[in-house]
Design an enzyme around this catalytic site. Structure first.
Site, mmCIF file in Angstrom:
data_model
loop_
_atom_site.group_PDB
_atom_site.id
_atom_site.type_symbol
_atom_site.label_atom_id
_atom_site.label_comp_id
_atom_site.label_asym_id
_atom_site.label_seq_id
_atom_site.Cartn_x
_atom_site.Cartn_y
_atom_site.Cartn_z
ATOM 1 N N HIS A 1 5.591 6.254 -0.986
ATOM 2 C CA HIS A 1 6.290 5.025 -1.357
ATOM 3 C C HIS A 1 5.489 3.791 -0.953
ATOM 4 C CE1 HIS A 1 7.281 5.327 2.885
ATOM 5 N NE2 HIS A 1 7.537 4.032 2.855
ATOM 6 N N HIS B 1 0.851 -1.181 0.000
ATOM 7 C CA HIS B 1 0.000 0.000 0.000
ATOM 8 C C HIS B 1 0.891 1.236 0.000
ATOM 9 C CE1 HIS B 1 1.168 -0.425 4.195
ATOM 10 N NE2 HIS B 1 1.040 0.894 4.244
#
Length: 176
Positions: free
Chosen positions: A125, A43
Site C-alpha cells: 500500500h 512510496h
C-alpha cells in the site's frame, strides 16, 4: 561510530504518478479526513526495518545487491482505511507475483539479519492520509495508476521540526 538509522526498503512512485495521486486525493477527500502524506513521501514499503545499526545496514545493502529478479508492472487500483492505525491507503487489488517475491526476499533477509519485522502480513500500500480518526468515504472503484517497477531502494526516515523526511540511501535495478 555513527548512530542507528530508521530504515525501510520501498518502491518509489514515478513523479507523474505521484502528481496524479495528489490531485485525485485532493478531489476525493475532505481536508478533515486526515493529514495528507507529502507528495515526496509517497512510496510503497517492501520491508520496514526499524532502527538499524551501521553494521547491519551494510549487511542489508550487500544482501539487497545480490537480488536478481525481473521488474514487474504495479497497478494501484484499490483504496481503503485502517481505523486502528488511522491510515487511508491506496493499494493493489491483485498484487503482481514479482512484488510479493521482492517483499518476501527483503523481509526474510532483514529477519535473518536480526532487524525488526512487523508481525503483520505484507499488505502492499501507499499511505495517503494519516491521523484519519473517523471513518472516511473511500472513492468507488475506477481509479488506476499502472507503472513499471524497475528498481527498489533503501530509505532512511528522520523526523525533524514536526516533519518526516525520507532520504534514499541506495537503489538497485531489477533485471530485465
Amino acid at each position: 561510530m555513527s548512530e542507528p538509522k530508521r530504515l525501510f526498503f520501498a518502491i518509489e512512485l514515478p513523479a507523474t504518478v505521484r502528481e496524479q495521486i495528489i490531485s485525485w486525493r485532493a478531489a476525493n477527500f475532505l481536508p478533515e479526513a486526515g493529514r495528507p502524506v507529502a507528495a515526496d513521501n509517497l512510496h510503497l514499503t517492501l520491508a520496514f526495518l526499524g532502527e538499524v545499526s551501521p553494521d547491519k545496514q551494510q549487511a542489508l545493502i550487500a544482501l539487497a545487491g545480490r537480488i536478481r529478479q525481473p521488474g514487474f508492472t504495479l497497478s494501484l487500483d484499490d483504496a481503503g482505511q485502517w481505523l486502528r492505525s488511522r491510515v487511508v491507503w491506496l493499494g493493489t487489488r491483485q498484487s503482481p507475483r514479482g512484488l510479493l517475491q521482492l517483499a518476501n526476499i527483503l523481509r526474510a533477509q532483514a529477519a535473518r539479519s536480526g532487524c525488526y519485522q512487523s508481525p503483520q502480513p505484507f499488505h502492499p500500500h501507499v499511505t495517503l492520509l494519516r491521523d484519519a480518526s473517523h471513518a472516511v468515504a473511500i472513492p468507488p472503484p475506477g481509479f488506476c495508476w499502472s507503472f513499471p517497477v524497475t528498481e527498489f531502494a533503501l530509505y532512511a526516515s528522520s523526523f525533524s521540526r514536526g516533519r518526516t523526511r525520507y532520504a534514499k540511501l541506495q537503489r538497485w535495478t531489477l533485471t530485465k
